[in-house]
Design a protein around this motif. Structure first.
Motif, mmCIF file in Angstrom:
data_model
loop_
_atom_site.group_PDB
_atom_site.id
_atom_site.type_symbol
_atom_site.label_atom_id
_atom_site.label_comp_id
_atom_site.label_asym_id
_atom_site.label_seq_id
_atom_site.Cartn_x
_atom_site.Cartn_y
_atom_site.Cartn_z
ATOM 1 N N ALA A 27 -10.303 28.964 -4.577
ATOM 2 C CA ALA A 27 -11.501 28.820 -5.405
ATOM 3 C C ALA A 27 -12.345 27.706 -4.812
ATOM 4 O O ALA A 27 -11.820 26.653 -4.433
ATOM 5 C CB ALA A 27 -11.112 28.490 -6.849
ATOM 6 N N VAL A 28 -13.650 27.935 -4.699
ATOM 7 C CA VAL A 28 -14.529 27.006 -4.003
ATOM 8 C C VAL A 28 -15.760 26.710 -4.859
ATOM 9 O O VAL A 28 -16.309 27.602 -5.519
ATOM 10 C CB VAL A 28 -14.994 27.581 -2.641
ATOM 11 N N ASP A 29 -16.197 25.464 -4.820
ATOM 12 C CA ASP A 29 -17.434 25.069 -5.485
ATOM 13 C C ASP A 29 -18.046 23.926 -4.692
ATOM 14 O O ASP A 29 -17.348 23.238 -3.936
ATOM 15 C CB ASP A 29 -17.173 24.648 -6.935
ATOM 16 N N THR A 30 -19.336 23.726 -4.839
ATOM 17 C CA THR A 30 -20.005 22.617 -4.158
ATOM 18 C C THR A 30 -20.916 21.875 -5.131
ATOM 19 O O THR A 30 -21.373 22.452 -6.125
ATOM 20 C CB THR A 30 -20.862 23.108 -2.969
ATOM 21 N N GLU A 31 -21.155 20.631 -4.826
ATOM 22 C CA GLU A 31 -22.161 19.839 -5.533
ATOM 23 C C GLU A 31 -23.192 19.423 -4.495
ATOM 24 O O GLU A 31 -22.833 18.952 -3.406
ATOM 25 C CB GLU A 31 -21.541 18.610 -6.193
ATOM 26 N N PHE A 32 -24.455 19.602 -4.816
ATOM 27 C CA PHE A 32 -25.496 19.316 -3.840
ATOM 28 C C PHE A 32 -26.760 18.854 -4.551
ATOM 29 O O PHE A 32 -26.908 19.003 -5.757
ATOM 30 C CB PHE A 32 -25.800 20.557 -2.993
ATOM 31 N N MET A 33 -27.665 18.308 -3.761
ATOM 32 C CA MET A 33 -28.964 17.879 -4.263
ATOM 33 C C MET A 33 -30.032 18.564 -3.420
ATOM 34 O O MET A 33 -29.928 18.619 -2.191
ATOM 35 C CB MET A 33 -29.109 16.358 -4.160
ATOM 36 N N VAL A 45 -17.487 18.985 -1.907
ATOM 37 C CA VAL A 45 -16.906 20.330 -1.886
ATOM 38 C C VAL A 45 -15.577 20.265 -2.618
ATOM 39 O O VAL A 45 -14.763 19.373 -2.357
ATOM 40 C CB VAL A 45 -16.675 20.849 -0.444
ATOM 41 N N GLN A 46 -15.372 21.200 -3.547
ATOM 42 C CA GLN A 46 -14.118 21.281 -4.269
ATOM 43 C C GLN A 46 -13.427 22.593 -3.891
ATOM 44 O O GLN A 46 -14.068 23.636 -3.780
ATOM 45 C CB GLN A 46 -14.337 21.254 -5.772
ATOM 46 N N ILE A 47 -12.090 22.525 -3.747
ATOM 47 C CA ILE A 47 -11.344 23.710 -3.340
ATOM 48 C C ILE A 47 -9.956 23.658 -3.977
ATOM 49 O O ILE A 47 -9.383 22.570 -4.159
ATOM 50 C CB ILE A 47 -11.255 23.801 -1.802
ATOM 51 N N ALA A 54 -8.449 19.805 -4.517
ATOM 52 C CA ALA A 54 -8.975 18.579 -3.939
ATOM 53 C C ALA A 54 -10.487 18.627 -3.912
ATOM 54 O O ALA A 54 -11.104 19.706 -3.888
ATOM 55 C CB ALA A 54 -8.437 18.379 -2.524
ATOM 56 N N ALA A 55 -11.083 17.447 -3.889
ATOM 57 C CA ALA A 55 -12.506 17.291 -3.652
ATOM 58 C C ALA A 55 -12.675 16.626 -2.287
ATOM 59 O O ALA A 55 -11.920 15.710 -1.930
ATOM 60 C CB ALA A 55 -13.149 16.446 -4.744
ATOM 61 N N ILE A 56 -13.646 17.095 -1.533
ATOM 62 C CA ILE A 56 -13.881 16.616 -0.171
ATOM 63 C C ILE A 56 -15.252 15.989 -0.122
ATOM 64 O O ILE A 56 -16.230 16.575 -0.604
ATOM 65 C CB ILE A 56 -13.782 17.790 0.828
ATOM 66 N N ASP A 57 -15.338 14.807 0.480
ATOM 67 C CA ASP A 57 -16.604 14.080 0.558
ATOM 68 C C ASP A 57 -17.252 14.305 1.921
ATOM 69 O O ASP A 57 -16.900 13.631 2.898
ATOM 70 C CB ASP A 57 -16.364 12.583 0.344
ATOM 71 N N ILE A 152 -15.432 12.910 -10.134
ATOM 72 C CA ILE A 152 -14.483 13.664 -9.321
ATOM 73 C C ILE A 152 -13.635 14.585 -10.192
ATOM 74 O O ILE A 152 -13.398 15.750 -9.855
ATOM 75 C CB ILE A 152 -13.601 12.703 -8.506
ATOM 76 N N GLU A 153 -13.187 14.061 -11.333
ATOM 77 C CA GLU A 153 -12.382 14.879 -12.253
ATOM 78 C C GLU A 153 -13.193 16.083 -12.749
ATOM 79 O O GLU A 153 -12.674 17.205 -12.816
ATOM 80 C CB GLU A 153 -11.935 14.021 -13.437
ATOM 81 N N TYR A 154 -14.454 15.837 -13.100
ATOM 82 C CA TYR A 154 -15.327 16.931 -13.553
ATOM 83 C C TYR A 154 -15.479 17.970 -12.452
ATOM 84 O O TYR A 154 -15.381 19.179 -12.699
ATOM 85 C CB TYR A 154 -16.688 16.364 -13.939
ATOM 86 N N ALA A 155 -15.732 17.536 -11.235
ATOM 87 C CA ALA A 155 -15.979 18.455 -10.127
ATOM 88 C C ALA A 155 -14.743 19.277 -9.793
ATOM 89 O O ALA A 155 -14.827 20.500 -9.594
ATOM 90 C CB ALA A 155 -16.439 17.671 -8.897
ATOM 91 N N ILE A 156 -13.579 18.637 -9.745
ATOM 92 C CA ILE A 156 -12.348 19.366 -9.417
ATOM 93 C C ILE A 156 -12.012 20.365 -10.519
ATOM 94 O O ILE A 156 -11.466 21.444 -10.251
ATOM 95 C CB ILE A 156 -11.183 18.382 -9.184
ATOM 96 N N GLY A 157 -12.371 20.034 -11.753
ATOM 97 C CA GLY A 157 -12.115 20.962 -12.849
ATOM 98 C C GLY A 157 -12.753 22.322 -12.629
ATOM 99 O O GLY A 157 -12.224 23.352 -13.064
#
Length: 408
Positions: A27-33, A45-47, A54-57, A152-157
């Motif tokens: 499962a993959v998600d990203t946060e971006f601006m 990037v969350q995976i 994990a979240a990747i910076d 980070i917790e929100y994003a990994i969720g």
């Protein structure tokens, strides 16, 4: 499920991706601006799979994203699961020139098992897991460092929930036999052509009335010019000029640069600044749009006229009834423009008259247009009845073996 600390080194990322490469899916998600830039700025990037997340910076100093990008775009053995993943896929394409494949989008998949056409992530999680998502970090500035534990917790969720929902949703699709309905939709999402940024076709996204080749040629030139200006400055194209302004300039081109000050949407400065000069040079060089690039004319039989519009309305009613009957999103079965084309007499190359869509909806839609299907109300419920069956067999008044009861 094991949750890793924020990954900021290439070594840790490579080790994670080596393990995930053995998974059936991730499962993959990203946060971006992207509010202030032309190119979206990838911030996180969350995976996850079923065992770890994990979240990747990507903004970490010295981090090489290649292990992750290779996993997403080169590994055909791992299914990549997104929710409303169009923008995520776009970002990955911008980095690599490739798209994740194979791909699965839970928002699209929900169209095949419910009437939800664009279900939000929070509603997806609530409906499948019974959990309420904390939206507090939703509008955070993901580019700021350091990231907080809450962020980070929100994003990994996002990916831990998605990794639990996907198997359940897949099981539902298998049970209903509708998995193959989605193959074409998923391939569209993964099609690289959707994400290639070609300034020469940017004009097609701008609404402009008329088919005058000279006007459309100016619009094409202006739209291409705006793309290059925005890319060079890395700012949103709308900050150069709005779509409406380009359409106005194409329809009523100014004779000299000083006239730009009179154009709605442009400031006084355009009358004598450098960008104004470049705009005028673009207009002067613009050539009429060649015949092979002219937008297609309306299909034969259109415009519909009053009677055709009524037929289209009946088709939309039929679509609504059918989507309720089988609990599927109407947009997955047919688009409004397809129904209007069918009402206008078009038959060739319509998706609703091909494959599974023809069996589920298209055949009845065609029967309705050809007068072989009718609506009736019986017992307070709307029914669809084939005309040749409506009278029933001799001696059996009211028999309707060809009717289908609508969802009440």
């Amino acid at each position: 499920m094991k949750i890793h600390p924020l990954i900021t080194t290439t070594e840790a990322l490579a080790e994670l991706c080596a393990r995930l490469a053995k998974s059936e899916f991730v499962a993959v998600d990203t946060e971006f601006m992207r509010e202030n830039t032309y190119w979206p700025e990838l911030c996180l990037v969350q995976i996850a799979n079923t065992e770890e997340a994990a979240a990747i910076d990507p903004m970490a100093d010295g981090l090489d994203m290649s292990p992750l990008l290779d996993l997403l775009t080169d590994n055909e053995d791992v299914l990549k699961v997104f929710h409303a993943g169009g923008q995520d896929v776009e970002i990955i394409f911008n980095f690599t020139g490739r798209t994740p494949h194979p791909i699965f989008d839970t928002q699209i998949a929900m169209m095949a098992v419910s009437q939800s056409e664009q279900i939000g992530y929070s509603n997806l999680v609530e409906s499948w897991l019974g959990l309420t998502i904390d939206k507090g970090a939703r509008f955070t500035d993901w580019s700021r460092r350091p990231l907080t534990e809450r962020q980070i917790e929100y994003a990994i969720g996002d990916v831990t929930h998605l990794s639990k929902i996907f198997p359940k949703l897949l099981a539902r699709l298998v049970k209903t036999g509708r998995g193959e309905w989605l193959d074409q939709e998923m391939e569209k999402l993964a099609d690289p052509d959707n994400y290639r940024n070609d300034p020469t076709v940017a004009w097609k996204r701008i609404k402009a009335s008329g088919r005058n080749p000279a006007m459309l040629g100016r619009l094409k030139a202006l739209a291409e010019w705006r793309e290059h200006e925005a890319q060079d400055k890395n700012i949103p194209r709308g900050r150069i000029a709005r779509d409406e302004t380009l359409a106005d300039l194409a329809s009523h081109p100014p004779r000299q640069q000083a006239d730009l000050a009179k154009v709605r949407g442009l400031s006084q400065g355009w009358k004598d600044n450098e960008i104004g000069r470049r705009l005028m040079a673009t207009l002067e060089k613009a050539k009429p749009l060649p015949d092979e690039e002219m937008p297609p004319r309306a299909p034969k039989g259109a415009p519909l006229g009053k009677e055709g519009a009524l037929v289209a309305d009946l088709l939309k009613l039929l679509l609504k009834i059918r989507s309720r009957e089988i609990d599927v999103a109407a947009r997955l079965l047919a688009r409004s423009e397809e129904l209007e084309m069918l009402a206008a007499g078009v038959r060739k190359s319509l998706p609703i008259l091909q494959g599974w869509r023809r069996e589920i909806f298209g055949r009845d839609a065609l029967d309705l247009v050809e007068g072989k299907l009718a609506f009736a109300v019986e017992g307070g419920k709307l029914k669809m009845t084939h005309v040749d069956d409506a009278a029933g067999a001799p001696g059996e008044p009211g028999a309707e073996p060809g009717s289908r009861a609508a969802a009440g």
